[in-house]
Design a protein around this motif. Structure first.
Motif, PDB file in Angstrom:
ATOM      1  N   SER A  34       0.813  -1.216   0.000  1.00  0.00           N
ATOM      2  CA  SER A  34       0.000   0.000   0.000  1.00  0.00           C
ATOM      3  C   SER A  34       0.848   1.269   0.000  1.00  0.00           C
ATOM      4  CB  SER A  34      -0.946   0.005   1.203  1.00  0.00           C
ATOM      5  OG  SER A  34      -0.221   0.114   2.407  1.00  0.00           O
ATOM      6  N   VAL A  35       2.169   1.134   0.114  1.00  0.00           N
ATOM      7  CA  VAL A  35       3.066   2.298   0.129  1.00  0.00           C
ATOM      8  C   VAL A  35       3.532   2.593  -1.292  1.00  0.00           C
ATOM      9  CG1 VAL A  35       5.240   3.219   1.023  1.00  0.00           C
ATOM     10  CG2 VAL A  35       3.843   1.705   2.450  1.00  0.00           C
ATOM     11  N   GLY A  36       3.323   3.821  -1.735  1.00  0.00           N
ATOM     12  CA  GLY A  36       3.737   4.204  -3.083  1.00  0.00           C
ATOM     13  C   GLY A  36       4.386   5.573  -3.097  1.00  0.00           C
ATOM     14  N   GLU A  37       5.092   5.857  -4.172  1.00  0.00           N
ATOM     15  CA  GLU A  37       5.695   7.172  -4.432  1.00  0.00           C
ATOM     16  C   GLU A  37       6.587   7.633  -3.283  1.00  0.00           C
ATOM     17  OE1 GLU A  37       2.366   9.700  -5.203  1.00  0.00           O
ATOM     18  OE2 GLU A  37       1.760   8.573  -6.967  1.00  0.00           O
ATOM     19  N   LEU A  38       7.351   6.719  -2.711  1.00  0.00           N
ATOM     20  CA  LEU A  38       8.212   7.033  -1.573  1.00  0.00           C
ATOM     21  C   LEU A  38       9.412   7.853  -2.029  1.00  0.00           C
ATOM     22  CD1 LEU A  38       8.596   6.035   1.549  1.00  0.00           C
ATOM     23  CD2 LEU A  38      10.486   4.816   0.530  1.00  0.00           C
ATOM     24  N   ALA A  39       9.669   8.964  -1.341  1.00  0.00           N
ATOM     25  CA  ALA A  39      10.813   9.817  -1.662  1.00  0.00           C
ATOM     26  C   ALA A  39      11.392  10.384  -0.373  1.00  0.00           C
ATOM     27  CB  ALA A  39      10.392  10.944  -2.589  1.00  0.00           C
ATOM     28  N   LEU A  40      12.719  10.466  -0.313  1.00  0.00           N
ATOM     29  CA  LEU A  40      13.416  10.994   0.855  1.00  0.00           C
ATOM     30  C   LEU A  40      14.296  12.157   0.419  1.00  0.00           C
ATOM     31  CD1 LEU A  40      14.463  10.761   3.850  1.00  0.00           C
ATOM     32  CD2 LEU A  40      16.232   9.252   2.929  1.00  0.00           C
ATOM     33  N   THR A  41      14.276  13.221   1.208  1.00  0.00           N
ATOM     34  CA  THR A  41      15.250  14.295   1.026  1.00  0.00           C
ATOM     35  C   THR A  41      16.010  14.471   2.325  1.00  0.00           C
ATOM     36  OG1 THR A  41      13.683  16.040   1.600  1.00  0.00           O
ATOM     37  CG2 THR A  41      13.932  15.531  -0.732  1.00  0.00           C
ATOM     38  N   LEU A  42      17.293  14.707   2.197  1.00  0.00           N
ATOM     39  CA  LEU A  42      18.180  14.940   3.323  1.00  0.00           C
ATOM     40  C   LEU A  42      18.836  16.285   3.078  1.00  0.00           C
ATOM     41  CD1 LEU A  42      19.241  13.474   5.891  1.00  0.00           C
ATOM     42  CD2 LEU A  42      21.097  12.595   4.481  1.00  0.00           C
ATOM     43  N   ASP A  43      18.557  17.258   3.935  1.00  0.00           N
ATOM     44  CA  ASP A  43      19.057  18.624   3.762  1.00  0.00           C
ATOM     45  C   ASP A  43      18.675  19.182   2.397  1.00  0.00           C
ATOM     46  OD1 ASP A  43      20.217  18.592   6.323  1.00  0.00           O
ATOM     47  OD2 ASP A  43      21.996  17.595   5.538  1.00  0.00           O
ATOM     48  N   ARG A  56      16.486  -8.522   3.187  1.00  0.00           N
ATOM     49  CA  ARG A  56      16.496  -8.144   1.774  1.00  0.00           C
ATOM     50  C   ARG A  56      16.363  -6.629   1.608  1.00  0.00           C
ATOM     51  NH1 ARG A  56      12.110  -9.241  -0.951  1.00  0.00           N
ATOM     52  NH2 ARG A  56      10.783  -9.368   0.868  1.00  0.00           N
ATOM     53  N   CYS A  57      16.896  -6.128   0.499  1.00  0.00           N
ATOM     54  CA  CYS A  57      16.700  -4.734   0.117  1.00  0.00           C
ATOM     55  C   CYS A  57      15.720  -4.692  -1.045  1.00  0.00           C
ATOM     56  CB  CYS A  57      18.016  -4.091  -0.311  1.00  0.00           C
ATOM     57  SG  CYS A  57      19.101  -3.772   1.082  1.00  0.00           S
ATOM     58  N   VAL A  58      14.736  -3.823  -0.939  1.00  0.00           N
ATOM     59  CA  VAL A  58      13.692  -3.698  -1.948  1.00  0.00           C
ATOM     60  C   VAL A  58      13.662  -2.245  -2.413  1.00  0.00           C
ATOM     61  CG1 VAL A  58      11.204  -3.900  -2.358  1.00  0.00           C
ATOM     62  CG2 VAL A  58      12.347  -5.518  -0.832  1.00  0.00           C
ATOM     63  N   ALA A  59      13.635  -2.032  -3.706  1.00  0.00           N
ATOM     64  CA  ALA A  59      13.499  -0.679  -4.232  1.00  0.00           C
ATOM     65  C   ALA A  59      12.109  -0.156  -3.897  1.00  0.00           C
ATOM     66  CB  ALA A  59      13.719  -0.676  -5.743  1.00  0.00           C
ATOM     67  N   PRO A  60      11.977   1.130  -3.578  1.00  0.00           N
ATOM     68  CA  PRO A  60      10.661   1.665  -3.211  1.00  0.00           C
ATOM     69  C   PRO A  60       9.571   1.396  -4.242  1.00  0.00           C
ATOM     70  CG  PRO A  60      12.353   3.270  -2.721  1.00  0.00           C
ATOM     71  CD  PRO A  60      13.025   2.146  -3.472  1.00  0.00           C
ATOM     72  N   ASP A  61       9.906   1.425  -5.520  1.00  0.00           N
ATOM     73  CA  ASP A  61       8.881   1.191  -6.539  1.00  0.00           C
ATOM     74  C   ASP A  61       8.512  -0.289  -6.680  1.00  0.00           C
ATOM     75  OD1 ASP A  61      11.394   0.714  -7.603  1.00  0.00           O
ATOM     76  OD2 ASP A  61      10.883   1.454  -9.588  1.00  0.00           O
ATOM     77  N   HIS A  62       9.190  -1.169  -5.933  1.00  0.00           N
ATOM     78  CA  HIS A  62       8.836  -2.590  -5.932  1.00  0.00           C
ATOM     79  C   HIS A  62       8.049  -3.008  -4.689  1.00  0.00           C
ATOM     80  CE1 HIS A  62      12.334  -3.227  -8.894  1.00  0.00           C
ATOM     81  NE2 HIS A  62      11.196  -3.201  -9.544  1.00  0.00           N
ATOM     82  N   LEU A  63       7.736  -2.046  -3.818  1.00  0.00           N
ATOM     83  CA  LEU A  63       6.943  -2.386  -2.639  1.00  0.00           C
ATOM     84  C   LEU A  63       5.565  -2.918  -3.015  1.00  0.00           C
ATOM     85  CD1 LEU A  63       7.755   0.433  -0.067  1.00  0.00           C
ATOM     86  CD2 LEU A  63       8.344  -1.985   0.088  1.00  0.00           C
ATOM     87  N   ALA A  64       5.057  -2.509  -4.163  1.00  0.00           N
ATOM     88  CA  ALA A  64       3.737  -2.974  -4.612  1.00  0.00           C
ATOM     89  C   ALA A  64       3.698  -4.495  -4.767  1.00  0.00           C
ATOM     90  CB  ALA A  64       3.359  -2.306  -5.929  1.00  0.00           C
ATOM     91  N   ASP A  65       4.858  -5.120  -4.939  1.00  0.00           N
ATOM     92  CA  ASP A  65       4.930  -6.573  -5.115  1.00  0.00           C
ATOM     93  C   ASP A  65       5.228  -7.318  -3.815  1.00  0.00           C
ATOM     94  OD1 ASP A  65       4.594  -6.153  -7.877  1.00  0.00           O
ATOM     95  OD2 ASP A  65       6.742  -5.807  -8.114  1.00  0.00           O
ATOM     96  N   GLU A  66       5.388  -6.597  -2.715  1.00  0.00           N
ATOM     97  CA  GLU A  66       5.755  -7.227  -1.442  1.00  0.00           C
ATOM     98  C   GLU A  66       4.537  -7.811  -0.735  1.00  0.00           C
ATOM     99  OE1 GLU A  66       8.710  -7.841   0.314  1.00  0.00           O
ATOM    100  OE2 GLU A  66       9.483  -7.448  -1.685  1.00  0.00           O
ATOM    101  N   PRO A  67       4.653  -9.033  -0.214  1.00  0.00           N
ATOM    102  CA  PRO A  67       3.526  -9.658   0.475  1.00  0.00           C
ATOM    103  C   PRO A  67       3.445  -9.303   1.963  1.00  0.00           C
ATOM    104  CG  PRO A  67       5.298 -11.229   0.276  1.00  0.00           C
ATOM    105  CD  PRO A  67       5.752  -9.971  -0.448  1.00  0.00           C
ATOM    106  N   GLY A  68       4.468  -8.652   2.511  1.00  0.00           N
ATOM    107  CA  GLY A  68       4.525  -8.413   3.951  1.00  0.00           C
ATOM    108  C   GLY A  68       3.654  -7.260   4.428  1.00  0.00           C
TER     109      GLY A  68
END
Length: 136
Positions: A34-43, A56-68
């Motif tokens: 359910s998490v989409g369009e994730l973006a982080l800014t630092l300073d 595991r490391c998952v790219a933010p745009d691949h969260l749509a495929d995560e079962p957790g």
């Protein structure tokens, strides 16, 4: 709901960069998908991150495929591959949370935009036990 999403101990330096632990700003646990369009800014600078799910490391745009699930007591770990400088940093996380059980329009779930920001110091609470755990 966003008050505890970014705690003072949320930013930590790692050998490979940093980790930012984000709490769920919602009243119920949600599927990771359910998490989409994730973006982080630092300073005020956009930073590429991966999401750590268990070992595991998952790219933010691949969260749509995560079962957790992102449980309300857990922290979503955003892993950056740049080393933050010592001292305070302005952190901003933006994402959309799709609420599958609420309708936002014809045939579409409710999509809530979130902006969570704060000023954090890496390892501000080093050695202090936390009451939450990482999303597994």
């Amino acid at each position: 709901m966003t008050l505890s999403a970014l705690r003072s101990d949320a930013l930590a330096a790692t050998p490979n960069g940093f980790e930012l632990r984000l709490g769920l700003p919602w009243i119920r646990s949600m599927p990771l998908s359910s998490v989409g369009e994730l973006a982080l800014t630092l300073d005020d600078t956009p930073v590429a991150v991966d999401i750590t799910v268990g070992d595991r490391c998952v790219a933010p745009d691949h969260l749509a495929d995560e079962p957790g699930w992102w449980f309300i007591q857990d922290r979503l770990v955003l892993a950056g591959h740049e080393h933050p400088l010592p001292g305070e940093h302005d952190v901003e996380v933006r994402f959309t949370l799709m609420v599958p059980y609420l309708q936002g329009g014809p045939g579409a779930p409710l999509a809530l935009p979130f902006r969570i920001a704060g000023t954090l110091t890496p390892d501000a609470a080093a050695g202090v036990p936390t009451v939450s755990r990482d999303v597994a």
